[in-house]
Write an enzyme that holds these catalytic residues in place. Sequence first.
Site, short mmCIF file in Angstrom:
data_model
loop_
_atom_site.label_atom_id
_atom_site.label_comp_id
_atom_site.label_asym_id
_atom_site.label_seq_id
_atom_site.Cartn_x
_atom_site.Cartn_y
_atom_site.Cartn_z
CB SER A 166 -0.89 0.02 1.25
OG SER A 166 -1.46 1.29 1.45
CE1 TYR A 192 -2.83 -1.85 5.78
CE2 TYR A 192 -2.66 0.45 5.14
CZ TYR A 192 -2.96 -0.86 4.83
OH TYR A 192 -3.40 -1.18 3.56
#
Length: 332
Positions: A166, A192
Site C-alpha cells: 500500500s 499498518y
Amino acid sequence: MPATYTYTKTIQEPIPSGFGSETTAAEALGSRDLSGKIAIVTGGYSGLGLETARTLAEAGATVIVPARTPDKARAAVAGIPRVELETMDLMDPASIDAFAERFLATGRPLDILVNSAGIMAVPLTRDARGYESHFAVNHLGHFQLTARLWPALKQAGDARVVAVSSRALRLSGVDLADLNYENREYDKWLAYGQSKTANVLFAVELDRIGSAHGVRAFAVHPGTIITELSRHLSDDEMRAAGALDEQGRRTAHDKSRGFKTVEQGAATSVWCAANEQLGGRGGVYCEDVDIAAMAAPGSDPFGGGVVQWAVDPDIARRLWTVSENMTGVTFE
C-alpha cells in the site's frame, strides 16, 4: 527441467507498460492464457483478492482460495470456474502449516501466489505469540505461508509471488528494534504502514533468493478502493477520506481523490502475477499497472512512487532474518 536463471535486480522505474490507473484486471492480464496454471490467492473471497481470483480463474488458472470463514468464501466465489476453497487463518501459524501441507500433498507446482489478505487500522491486538496484529497478519503470516509453499514454487520453474502492499508504506519504515510496539506508543496507521513496508522488503529479498529457482517477486500498491479493509474506520474517518456519500454509505464517490473501482484496484496485482511484460523482472514495487518510480525526498507523502526505506536491500535482508526468527521457518 527448470530453466537456469541469473539474478538481475530490476530497476525501480517505469517500463513504461502502456497501462494506467484506469486499467482493469482483465485488461492488465493481456492476452495471457493461464490454462493449466495453479494459483493461490489469500483474501481471494473479498474485495481486491476476489477480483484477482476471478480474473486468473477466468483466464484458465485453477485458483485455490484459503479462507478464515469458509461459508462466507463459498458464497463469494460461487459461479467462478476452477476455484478450490480451503481453510486457513493467517493469525494462526498451525493453520498456515496445515494448509500448506495439504497443498504440497497434492504434488502440484505453484505458478502464482498472490498474498492479498490483510487488515488495516485496527486497535492494538496481539496474536498468541504476542506479535502486533498488522505485522503478524500482513507480513509474518504471508512470510510463513510462502516459506511453507517454497517447494511448490520452485517446482513450477517459472513462478511469481505478489505481495499486496500500500502507499501507506510512506507512513513508516520497519522499526526492527520494536516491531511489536512494546516500547513505543501504538498508532494504528504507523503499524499498518510498517506492515506494508515489510511487504515490499519481503518482495525485494524473496526475489533475490528466488531468482535462481525461477521464482520472481513483486510488491504492489493497488490504489485507493473502498472494500471491507476499511471496516475498522469510523464514519468520520471515511467522510474525511471522501468515501462517504450523501446517504452516509461507504462508497468511493469523490473521484477527484483518485478512488478506483475494484476491477481497477486488482489490475496491478494481476499484471504482476501473470503479464508477460514482466518476464525476467522482479524485486520491484509497482503501482498503476507499471513499475513505480522512486519518490523524491520530501515529496507528498500521499503521492506516487516508492521511498528508499521500502526497497533497501540491506534492510530487506535484516528483516528477513528477523522474520525467520519470529516465525521459526526458513526457505531451505
